[in-house]
Scaffold this active site. Structure first.
Site, PDB file in Angstrom:
ATOM      1  N   GLY A 218      23.012  42.955  23.926  1.00  8.49           N
ATOM      2  CA  GLY A 218      23.032  43.496  25.296  1.00  8.49           C
ATOM      3  C   GLY A 218      24.547  43.455  25.743  1.00  8.49           C
ATOM      4  O   GLY A 218      25.505  42.470  25.129  1.00  8.49           O
ATOM      5  N   PRO A 220      27.894  42.533  27.902  1.00  8.17           N
ATOM      6  CA  PRO A 220      28.069  41.034  28.426  1.00  8.17           C
ATOM      7  C   PRO A 220      27.782  41.027  29.692  1.00  8.17           C
ATOM      8  O   PRO A 220      27.477  41.825  30.465  1.00  8.17           O
ATOM      9  CB  PRO A 220      29.730  41.129  28.528  1.00  8.17           C
ATOM     10  CG  PRO A 220      30.006  42.243  27.538  1.00  8.17           C
ATOM     11  CD  PRO A 220      28.932  43.211  27.400  1.00  8.17           C
ATOM     12  N   GLY A 221      27.327  39.572  29.960  1.00  8.93           N
ATOM     13  CA  GLY A 221      26.745  39.151  31.224  1.00  8.93           C
ATOM     14  C   GLY A 221      25.274  39.449  31.543  1.00  8.93           C
ATOM     15  O   GLY A 221      24.701  39.160  32.562  1.00  8.93           O
ATOM     16  N   GLY A 223      22.872  37.983  29.937  1.00 12.33           N
ATOM     17  CA  GLY A 223      22.022  36.633  29.892  1.00 12.33           C
ATOM     18  C   GLY A 223      21.745  36.279  28.491  1.00 12.33           C
ATOM     19  O   GLY A 223      20.909  35.439  28.215  1.00 12.33           O
ATOM     20  N   THR A 225      23.594  34.364  26.340  1.00 15.25           N
ATOM     21  CA  THR A 225      23.884  32.763  26.249  1.00 15.25           C
ATOM     22  C   THR A 225      22.868  32.105  27.072  1.00 15.25           C
ATOM     23  O   THR A 225      22.434  31.239  26.821  1.00 15.25           O
ATOM     24  CB  THR A 225      25.125  32.477  26.756  1.00 15.25           C
ATOM     25  OG1 THR A 225      26.253  33.529  26.144  1.00 15.25           O
ATOM     26  CG2 THR A 225      25.510  31.010  26.368  1.00 15.25           C
ATOM     27  N   HIS A 442      42.478  65.147  48.021  1.00  8.25           N
ATOM     28  CA  HIS A 442      41.901  64.695  46.642  1.00  8.25           C
ATOM     29  C   HIS A 442      40.562  64.127  46.963  1.00  8.25           C
ATOM     30  O   HIS A 442      39.500  64.366  46.570  1.00  8.25           O
ATOM     31  CB  HIS A 442      42.903  63.793  45.904  1.00  8.25           C
ATOM     32  CG  HIS A 442      42.349  63.421  44.731  1.00  8.25           C
ATOM     33  ND1 HIS A 442      42.968  63.660  43.613  1.00  8.25           N
ATOM     34  CD2 HIS A 442      41.615  62.418  44.302  1.00  8.25           C
ATOM     35  CE1 HIS A 442      42.488  63.092  42.676  1.00  8.25           C
ATOM     36  NE2 HIS A 442      41.432  62.177  43.013  1.00  8.25           N
ATOM     37  N   GLU A 443      40.502  62.986  47.809  1.00 10.21           N
ATOM     38  CA  GLU A 443      39.468  62.325  48.238  1.00 10.21           C
ATOM     39  C   GLU A 443      38.150  63.259  48.759  1.00 10.21           C
ATOM     40  O   GLU A 443      37.066  62.963  48.702  1.00 10.21           O
ATOM     41  CB  GLU A 443      39.525  60.995  48.989  1.00 10.21           C
ATOM     42  CG  GLU A 443      40.463  59.974  48.520  1.00 10.21           C
ATOM     43  CD  GLU A 443      39.711  59.815  47.060  1.00 10.21           C
ATOM     44  OE1 GLU A 443      38.715  59.370  46.905  1.00 10.21           O
ATOM     45  OE2 GLU A 443      40.980  59.060  46.385  1.00 10.21           O
ATOM     46  N   HIS A 446      36.240  64.944  46.135  1.00  9.22           N
ATOM     47  CA  HIS A 446      35.268  63.970  45.493  1.00  9.22           C
ATOM     48  C   HIS A 446      33.917  64.038  46.442  1.00  9.22           C
ATOM     49  O   HIS A 446      32.971  64.101  45.869  1.00  9.22           O
ATOM     50  CB  HIS A 446      35.781  62.612  45.332  1.00  9.22           C
ATOM     51  CG  HIS A 446      36.785  62.546  44.308  1.00  9.22           C
ATOM     52  ND1 HIS A 446      36.626  63.094  42.899  1.00  9.22           N
ATOM     53  CD2 HIS A 446      37.916  61.723  44.411  1.00  9.22           C
ATOM     54  CE1 HIS A 446      37.625  62.653  42.188  1.00  9.22           C
ATOM     55  NE2 HIS A 446      38.420  61.961  42.845  1.00  9.22           N
ATOM     56  N   ASP A 522      40.350  59.506  36.777  1.00 15.85           N
ATOM     57  CA  ASP A 522      39.065  60.502  37.042  1.00 15.85           C
ATOM     58  C   ASP A 522      38.954  61.278  35.624  1.00 15.85           C
ATOM     59  O   ASP A 522      37.900  61.353  35.018  1.00 15.85           O
ATOM     60  CB  ASP A 522      39.244  61.612  38.066  1.00 15.85           C
ATOM     61  CG  ASP A 522      39.420  60.986  39.271  1.00 15.85           C
ATOM     62  OD1 ASP A 522      39.041  59.796  39.870  1.00 15.85           O
ATOM     63  OD2 ASP A 522      40.138  61.646  40.432  1.00 15.85           O
TER      64      ASP A 522
HETATM   65  P1  ADP Z   1      26.027  37.063  27.894  1.00 12.90           P
HETATM   66  O1  ADP Z   1      25.982  35.944  27.019  1.00 12.90           O
HETATM   67  O2  ADP Z   1      24.666  38.110  27.615  1.00 12.90           O
HETATM   68  O3  ADP Z   1      27.339  37.512  28.029  1.00 12.90           O
HETATM   69  P2  ADP Z   1      25.486  34.988  29.836  1.00 12.90           P
HETATM   70  O4  ADP Z   1      24.269  34.563  29.336  1.00 12.90           O
HETATM   71  O5  ADP Z   1      26.789  34.199  29.542  1.00 12.90           O
HETATM   72  O6  ADP Z   1      25.725  36.474  29.413  1.00 12.90           O
HETATM   73  O7  ADP Z   1      25.404  35.438  31.425  1.00 12.90           O
HETATM   74  C1  ADP Z   1      26.380  35.012  32.402  1.00 12.90           C
HETATM   75  C2  ADP Z   1      25.823  34.591  33.750  1.00 12.90           C
HETATM   76  O8  ADP Z   1      24.991  35.489  34.347  1.00 12.90           O
HETATM   77  C3  ADP Z   1      24.544  33.351  33.340  1.00 12.90           C
HETATM   78  O9  ADP Z   1      25.222  32.241  33.355  1.00 12.90           O
HETATM   79  C4  ADP Z   1      23.822  33.441  34.583  1.00 12.90           C
HETATM   80  O10 ADP Z   1      24.245  32.838  35.653  1.00 12.90           O
HETATM   81  C5  ADP Z   1      23.915  35.032  34.920  1.00 12.90           C
HETATM   82  N1  ADP Z   1      22.549  35.776  34.634  1.00 12.90           N
HETATM   83  C6  ADP Z   1      22.553  36.723  33.552  1.00 12.90           C
HETATM   84  N2  ADP Z   1      21.633  37.250  33.456  1.00 12.90           N
HETATM   85  C7  ADP Z   1      20.609  36.483  34.180  1.00 12.90           C
HETATM   86  C8  ADP Z   1      19.379  36.295  34.366  1.00 12.90           C
HETATM   87  N3  ADP Z   1      18.394  37.382  33.547  1.00 12.90           N
HETATM   88  N4  ADP Z   1      18.815  35.568  35.242  1.00 12.90           N
HETATM   89  C9  ADP Z   1      19.492  34.909  35.899  1.00 12.90           C
HETATM   90  N5  ADP Z   1      20.810  34.847  35.880  1.00 12.90           N
HETATM   91  C10 ADP Z   1      21.476  35.438  35.073  1.00 12.90           C
HETATM   92 ZN    ZN Z   2      40.068  60.897  41.992  1.00 14.18          ZN
END
Ligand code: ADP
Ligand code: ZN
Length: 617
Positions: A218, A220-221, A223, A225, A442-443, A446, A522
C-alpha cells in the site's frame, strides 16, 4: 518566474489515488547506491588519527635505545669513577647506568651477584632499584599512553555502518487492532494469523498450513507499520523491526549478516514478529548487475530468502514485509512458504476516514462546527497518516491563533497548508499589474473548466500568492469515494489542467509565445494523466506497453503526444465558447482575490452571453 503560479489543487486528485494503474513510464527502481557521504565522515577522522598516530607513536617507540657496554668495561668505568648512577631491575637480564653529568643511558649485563648493590654504594655510585611492582607501573603507563589510541580506533571501526551493530532489542508494542480504523476484513485474517503464531498447534490439529510471512502492500501512510505493530501488540509477542534500505546501505556483506542476526534473534525470542519495511529495497527483481551495489543487494536478498526458509512455521516467527511496489518484488520472495499471504492496504474510504479522524481526535478539543462525517467526505484520497497529520496541523493552527478549541476554519487552513506546502500570503506587497491580470485569467480558466467539465466540488479560487511560490490556486475536491473513473473523466481533468494555460493563450490573442511558464506543474500533472489515458485508449490496441521496454515507451509517448494535442485543441475551443464566463471570473478576481464556490457558480451562471465575433480574434 520559473517556479510558476500554477496550482489546480484538488485536495487529492484521482491522479494520485489511482497511480497504481499507471506504471508505464515509471523508471525501474534500482537498489539505492551506498551512502558514500557516510563513508567520508568515517574516513576523514580516521586519516587524521592515522597521521597523528604516525607522528606520536614513533616518538614513543623510538626513544633512543641505550648503548650496550660489556660488563668488564662497566667495571673499569666504575673504577675510574665514570659511573654516576645504576638503574637496576631485580631479575632483569640487563641493567642501565649513566655517566656523570650526562642523561645518556647505557646498558650492560646484570651480574645478579649478591652484594652488588653494596659494592656500588661503596664506590660512590647512586643505586636506583626498580622493584617488579615499579616495573608493572611502567608497563601500565605505556598501556595508558596507547589506550586512548586503541579506543579511538575501535570507535572509528564501530562507526562504520553495520560494524559492531546489534539487533535492536525486541519491542512489546501496546498497539492493538482497535487502533487500526477500517480494514475490517483484513483484520479478521490477521487475527487468525496472530492466534496461530501464539499457538501453532491450533493449525496443526486442523492440518492447516501455518503462515510464515505476510506481505502488506500500500501507499505510504496507509497503516502497514501500524498493522504489523497491532498484530504483535494484540498477540503480546516480541516485535523486531528493520528497514530493508538500511541493509543495502551497509558495506561488504554486512547487510546480509544483519539479516541473519535479526532472524536468529527473533527465533531465539519466539514467538515474535519481524517487520521489514520497504521490502522492495532488497526484494525487487534481481537485475543481474554485478557491481558493488548489485552484489550487496543480491547477497541481502539471498540472506533474507534463506533466513525465511531457515525457520519452521512452528518456530513462532512471523515475517511481515511492507512495500508500496509489490509488482517489483522478486518472484522468489512471494513464493509459497515465504511471503505467502498478501494484503493490499488501500487508502481509507469515507467510512474509514471518519473512524480514523475520530481515533486521532482523542485528546484534542474541537469546536461544535467540526463535523467528522463532513470532513471525511472532503478528504478524498487522504491516507491514514495524512488525516492524522491534518488534525495535528489544525491543532497547530489553533495554537498559533491562541484559540481554545480547533475550529472548522483551522482544519480548512491546515488542509490548504498541507496541500500547498506553505501558506497563502497575507502580505502580498506590490503586484505587477500585467502579471497579476494574467494570473487572474489563468486561475479563471481552471475554475470555469472545473465547474463545467467535472463533477468536482469547487471549493475556492484565489489569486493570493502562496509562500511555496504559486501565484494562485483553484481548489476542488473529487466526489467522495468513486473507485473508478471513465476515460472521459480523465480527459476532462487534463482539460482542467490545460485550461489555465489556454486562458493565458486566449488572453494574449492566441499567440503561443505570449503564454507564461506558470503552468509547469499543470503540465506535469497532465502528463501523468495522459500516460494513463494512453494505456487505456483504443489507439494502441488495448495493450499495456509498460512491459515492452524502450520500444513500448516510445509507443506510449507517441500516443501521449497525439492525445495531448487533441485535448489542448479541445480546451482552447472550450474556452472560446465560454470566454465570457472566464472573463467574468477573472475580472472579479482582479477586484477580490478570493472567490468561494457559491459566488463562482453565480458568476458563471450570470455571465453575459458572448458578444458577436468575440473569440474570433
Ligand atoms: P505505512 O507503514 O503504511 O507507511 P504507517 O503505519 O506508518 O503507514 O501509518 C502512519 C500513521 O498513520 C500511523 O501511525 C497512524 O497514526 C496513521 N494511520 C494510518 N492508517 C491508519 C488506520 N487505518 N487507522 C488509524 N490510523 C492510521
Ligand atoms: Zn495552473
Amino acid at each position: 518566474m520559473d517556479n510558476g503560479w500554477d496550482f489546480v489543487v484538488c485536495y487529492k486528485s484521482y491522479a494520485k489515488r489511482m497511480k497504481g494503474d499507471v506504471g508505464c513510464m515509471e523508471p525501474s527502481k534500482k537498489p539505492k547506491k551506498k551512502n558514500y557521504k557516510k563513508l567520508l565522515w568515517i574516513l576523514i577522522p580516521a586519516s587524521v588519527l592515522a597521521v597523528a598516530a604516525s607522528i606520536v607513536i614513533p616518538m614513543l617507540v623510538n626513544r633512543p635505545q641505550p648503548e650496550e657496554v660489556p660488563y668488564a668495561q662497566f667495571c673499569t668505568l666504575v673504577e675510574e669513577k665514570q659511573v654516576e648512577k645504576v638503574i637496576y631491575t631485580i631479575g632483569a637480564p640487563k641493567m642501565q647506568f649513566q655517566k656523570p653529568g650526562s642523561d645518556t643511558l647505557y646498558k650492560t649485563d646484570n651480574p645478579k651477584a649478591e652484594g652488588f648493590k653494596e659494592k656500588m654504594l661503596l664506590k660512590g655510585v647512586e643505586f636506583e632499584e626498580i622493584t617488579p611492582s615499579a616495573f608493572w607501573s611502567n608497563v601500565l603507563s605505556v598501556v595508558l599512553t596507547y589506550l586512548p589510541f586503541a579506543l579511538l580506533i575501535l570507535l572509528v571501526f564501530r562507526m562504520v555502518p553495520g560494524r559492531g551493530f546489534h539487533v535492536e532489542a525486541a519491542e512489546r508494542p501496546e498497539t492493538t487492532f482497535d487502533d487500526v480504523a477500517g480494514l475490517d476484513e483484513i483484520k479478521e485474517d490477521m487475527k487468525v494469523i496472530a492466534e496461530t503464531l501464539k499457538d501453532p498447534s491450533m493449525c496443526e490439529k486442523l492440518g492447516a498450513h501455518i503462515t510464515k510471512g505476510v506481505l502488506l502492500e500500500g501507499d505510504p501512510g496507509n497503516g502497514k507499520t501500524l498493522f504489523a505493530r497491532a498484530l504483535a501488540g494484540e498477540t503480546g509477542v516480541n516485535f523486531y523491526s528493520a528497514n530493508a534500505s538500511e541493509f543495502i546501505e551497509m558495506y561488504a556483506g554486512l547487510g546480509a549478516s544483519r539479516v541473519r542476526k535479526l532472524f536468529k534473534e527473533a527465533k531465539a525470542n519466539a514467538p515474535s514478529v519481524v517487520f521489514i519495511d520497504e521490502l522492495d529495497a532488497i526484494g525487487s527483481k534481481r537485475d543481474g548487475s554485478t557491481d558493488g551495489a548489485g552484489r550487496e543487494y543480491t547477497q541481502c536478498l539471498n540472506a533474507l530468502l534463506s533466513a525465511i526458509d531457515g525457520f519452521e512455521a512452528s518456530d513462532g516467527v512471523l515475517v511481515i514485509g511492507a512495500t508500496n511496489r509489490s509488482q517489483d518484488l522478486d518472484p522468489a520472495l512471494v513464493r509459497p512458504g515465504r511471503f505467502d499471504k498478501q494484503f493490499v492496504l488501500p487508502p481509507p474510504d469515507c467510512e474509514a476516514r471518519e473512524k480514523i479522524l475520530n481515533l486521532h481526535a482523542k485528546g484534542k478539543k474541537f469546536a461544535p462546527d467540526v463535523d467528522f462525517a463532513e470532513l471525511a467526505k472532503d478528504t478524498v484520497g487522504f491516507s491514514g497518516a495524512g488525516l492524522e497529520a491534518l488534525l495535528n496541523e489544525a491543532a497547530m493552527q489553533a495554537l498559533v491563533h491562541k484559540a481554545q478549541e480547533i475550529t472548522r476554519k483551522h482544519i480548512e487552513d491546515a488542509s490548504i497548508q498541507m496541500e500547498l506546502k506553505g501558506h497563502i500570503k497575507k502580505n502580498i506587497g506590490k503586484r505587477n499589474k500585467q502579471e497579476h491580470r494574467m494570473i487572474c485569467y489563468h486561475e479563471a480558466g481552471h475554475t470555469v473548466a472545473t465547474a463545467l467539465l467535472t463533477d468536482h466540488l469547487l471549493r475556492r479560487v484565489t489569486v493570493l500568492p502562496t509562500t511555496s511560490g504559486a501565484g494562485g490556486v483553484t481548489m476542488s475536491t473529487p466526489q467522495p469515494d468513486r473507485n473508478l473513473e471513465t476515460l472521459q473523466e480523465i480527459r476532462a481533468e487534463v482539460m482542467v489542467l490545460y485550461a489555465g494555460r489556454a486562458s493565458e493563450y486566449r488572453l494574449a490573442g492566441e499567440r503561443e509565445h505570449a503564454v507564461s511558464t506558470g503552468a509547469s506543474s499543470d503540465i506535469r500533472q497532465a502528463t501523468e494523466l495522459l500516460q494513463r489515458l494512453a494505456v487505456f485508449s483504443h489507439g494502441n490496441g488495448l495493450l499495456d506497453y509498460s512491459g515492452f521496454g524502450t520500444a513500448g515507451q516510445r509507443k506510449v509517448m507517441a500516443q501521449c503526444e497525439t492525445l495531448s494535442k487533441e485535448l489542448w485543441d479541445q480546451t482552447v475551443s472550450f474556452l472560446r465558447e465560454h470566454w465570457e464566463k472566464v472573463a467574468a471570473i477573472a475580472e472579479r478576481l482582479l477586484q477580490k482575490d478570493t472567490l468561494e464556490e457559491a459566488e463562482i457558480r453565480a458568476i458563471i451562471e450570470n455571465a453575459a452571453q458572448p458578444e458577436l465575433a468575440d473569440g474570433e480574434d
